[in-house]
Design a protein around this motif. Sequence first.
Motif, mmCIF file in Angstrom:
data_model
loop_
_atom_site.group_PDB
_atom_site.id
_atom_site.type_symbol
_atom_site.label_atom_id
_atom_site.label_comp_id
_atom_site.label_asym_id
_atom_site.label_seq_id
_atom_site.Cartn_x
_atom_site.Cartn_y
_atom_site.Cartn_z
ATOM 1 N N VAL A 109 80.643 2.673 28.543
ATOM 2 C CA VAL A 109 80.569 3.058 27.182
ATOM 3 C C VAL A 109 80.617 1.867 26.348
ATOM 4 N N PHE A 110 81.839 1.265 26.704
ATOM 5 C CA PHE A 110 81.953 -0.289 26.094
ATOM 6 C C PHE A 110 83.088 -0.727 26.875
ATOM 7 N N GLN A 111 83.271 -1.997 26.744
ATOM 8 C CA GLN A 111 84.245 -2.956 27.355
ATOM 9 C C GLN A 111 84.820 -3.953 26.544
ATOM 10 N N ARG A 112 86.113 -4.317 26.651
ATOM 11 C CA ARG A 112 86.600 -5.432 25.978
ATOM 12 C C ARG A 112 87.325 -6.297 27.038
ATOM 13 N N ILE A 113 86.386 -7.235 27.214
ATOM 14 C CA ILE A 113 86.917 -8.280 28.143
ATOM 15 C C ILE A 113 86.928 -9.761 27.679
ATOM 16 N N ASN A 114 88.063 -10.316 27.722
ATOM 17 C CA ASN A 114 88.465 -11.621 27.056
ATOM 18 C C ASN A 114 88.190 -11.510 25.571
ATOM 19 N N HIS A 115 88.629 -10.432 24.840
ATOM 20 C CA HIS A 115 88.479 -10.369 23.436
ATOM 21 C C HIS A 115 86.985 -10.190 22.958
ATOM 22 N N GLU A 116 86.157 -9.852 23.740
ATOM 23 C CA GLU A 116 84.780 -9.615 23.203
ATOM 24 C C GLU A 116 84.347 -7.927 23.598
ATOM 25 N N LEU A 117 84.127 -7.359 22.307
ATOM 26 C CA LEU A 117 83.845 -5.901 22.439
ATOM 27 C C LEU A 117 82.391 -5.899 22.602
ATOM 28 N N ILE A 118 81.996 -5.202 23.610
ATOM 29 C CA ILE A 118 80.413 -4.855 23.849
ATOM 30 C C ILE A 118 80.252 -3.398 24.166
ATOM 31 N N PHE A 119 79.397 -2.744 23.343
ATOM 32 C CA PHE A 119 79.007 -1.624 23.440
ATOM 33 C C PHE A 119 77.752 -1.367 24.457
ATOM 34 N N ASN A 120 77.534 -0.606 25.303
ATOM 35 C CA ASN A 120 76.581 -0.444 26.342
ATOM 36 C C ASN A 120 75.353 -0.040 25.419
ATOM 37 N N GLN A 121 74.191 -0.742 25.505
ATOM 38 C CA GLN A 121 72.972 -0.326 24.556
ATOM 39 C C GLN A 121 72.741 1.015 25.055
ATOM 40 N N GLU A 122 72.623 1.271 26.450
ATOM 41 C CA GLU A 122 72.041 2.417 26.887
ATOM 42 C C GLU A 122 72.772 3.961 26.578
ATOM 43 N N MET A 123 73.972 3.547 26.096
ATOM 44 C CA MET A 123 74.965 4.666 25.830
ATOM 45 C C MET A 123 75.154 4.883 24.197
ATOM 46 N N ARG A 124 74.107 4.034 23.450
ATOM 47 C CA ARG A 124 74.460 4.129 22.083
ATOM 48 C C ARG A 124 74.144 5.339 21.354
ATOM 49 N N GLU A 125 74.587 5.755 20.685
ATOM 50 C CA GLU A 125 74.369 7.136 19.765
ATOM 51 C C GLU A 125 74.743 6.888 18.311
ATOM 52 N N PRO A 126 74.049 7.719 17.473
ATOM 53 C CA PRO A 126 74.284 7.498 15.924
ATOM 54 C C PRO A 126 75.539 7.500 15.748
ATOM 55 N N TRP A 127 76.512 8.342 16.142
ATOM 56 C CA TRP A 127 77.919 8.758 15.724
ATOM 57 C C TRP A 127 78.557 7.335 16.103
ATOM 58 N N ILE A 128 78.226 6.488 17.204
ATOM 59 C CA ILE A 128 78.981 5.340 17.392
ATOM 60 C C ILE A 128 78.832 4.277 16.384
ATOM 61 N N ASP A 129 77.556 4.070 15.919
ATOM 62 C CA ASP A 129 77.233 3.084 14.938
ATOM 63 C C ASP A 129 77.893 3.509 13.729
ATOM 64 N N ALA A 130 78.037 4.954 13.317
ATOM 65 C CA ALA A 130 78.684 5.406 11.958
ATOM 66 C C ALA A 130 80.091 5.120 12.109
ATOM 67 N N GLU A 131 80.877 5.321 13.245
ATOM 68 C CA GLU A 131 82.103 4.979 13.131
ATOM 69 C C GLU A 131 82.614 3.586 13.491
ATOM 70 N N MET A 132 81.578 2.839 13.935
ATOM 71 C CA MET A 132 82.152 1.401 14.095
ATOM 72 C C MET A 132 81.665 0.798 12.646
ATOM 73 N N THR A 133 80.895 1.310 11.978
ATOM 74 C CA THR A 133 80.806 0.745 10.486
ATOM 75 C C THR A 133 81.787 0.909 9.509
ATOM 76 N N ASN A 134 82.371 2.431 9.927
ATOM 77 C CA ASN A 134 83.575 2.948 9.104
ATOM 78 C C ASN A 134 84.860 2.055 9.358
ATOM 79 N N LEU A 135 84.851 1.657 10.730
ATOM 80 C CA LEU A 135 86.167 1.104 11.210
ATOM 81 C C LEU A 135 86.272 -0.385 10.852
ATOM 82 N N ASN A 136 84.951 -0.995 10.562
ATOM 83 C CA ASN A 136 84.640 -2.426 10.314
ATOM 84 C C ASN A 136 85.360 -3.428 11.380
ATOM 85 N N THR A 137 84.960 -2.661 12.607
ATOM 86 C CA THR A 137 85.234 -3.631 13.587
ATOM 87 C C THR A 137 84.121 -4.344 14.345
#
Length: 149
Positions: A109-137
């Motif tokens: 779903v996501f990985q943080r390897i060597n301080h880089e946070l990457i979400f899997n494009q294929e697992m993208r859902e609207p609620w992920i985008d909304a939460e990440m915007t709210n969390l300002n990450t």
Amino acid sequence: MALSYGLELETDLSPKQVLQILSQKLDLKWQQETLHGSGVMINSHIEDEDNQLLFAEKLGYKPSVFVGFRVNPNQDFEEGMRTMIRACMNLLTQIKGNAVLLFNYETIVFQRINHELIFNQEMREPWIDAEMTNLNTPYKLQSLVSPLL
């Protein structure tokens, strides 16, 4: 039937300490050794040696703690998913090591390897985008093929 997600963390914290962080940061209730929220149940344990070796070989790090999320698709599903993302991001702010969130123990779903946070494009859902915007990450989106498949 609940959906299973697992966060594989590289940390010095114990499983109990990880759950205590989540209980303090989020509106979750203790039930014996697990946390419960709307649509989600969270547990944690020390990662076994075989999985540590597998992750070291496939992803380049040894997770020491596994955090399991069971999301109920029939009851408060979206809230359960949002709680899971909030929980993961709260842990990532507290823990500086590598981490991977897997769906069904194999799909990233996501990985943080060597301080880089990457979400899997294929697992993208609207609620992920909304939460990440709210969390300002800050994060990136890209296709992630799981080496565990």
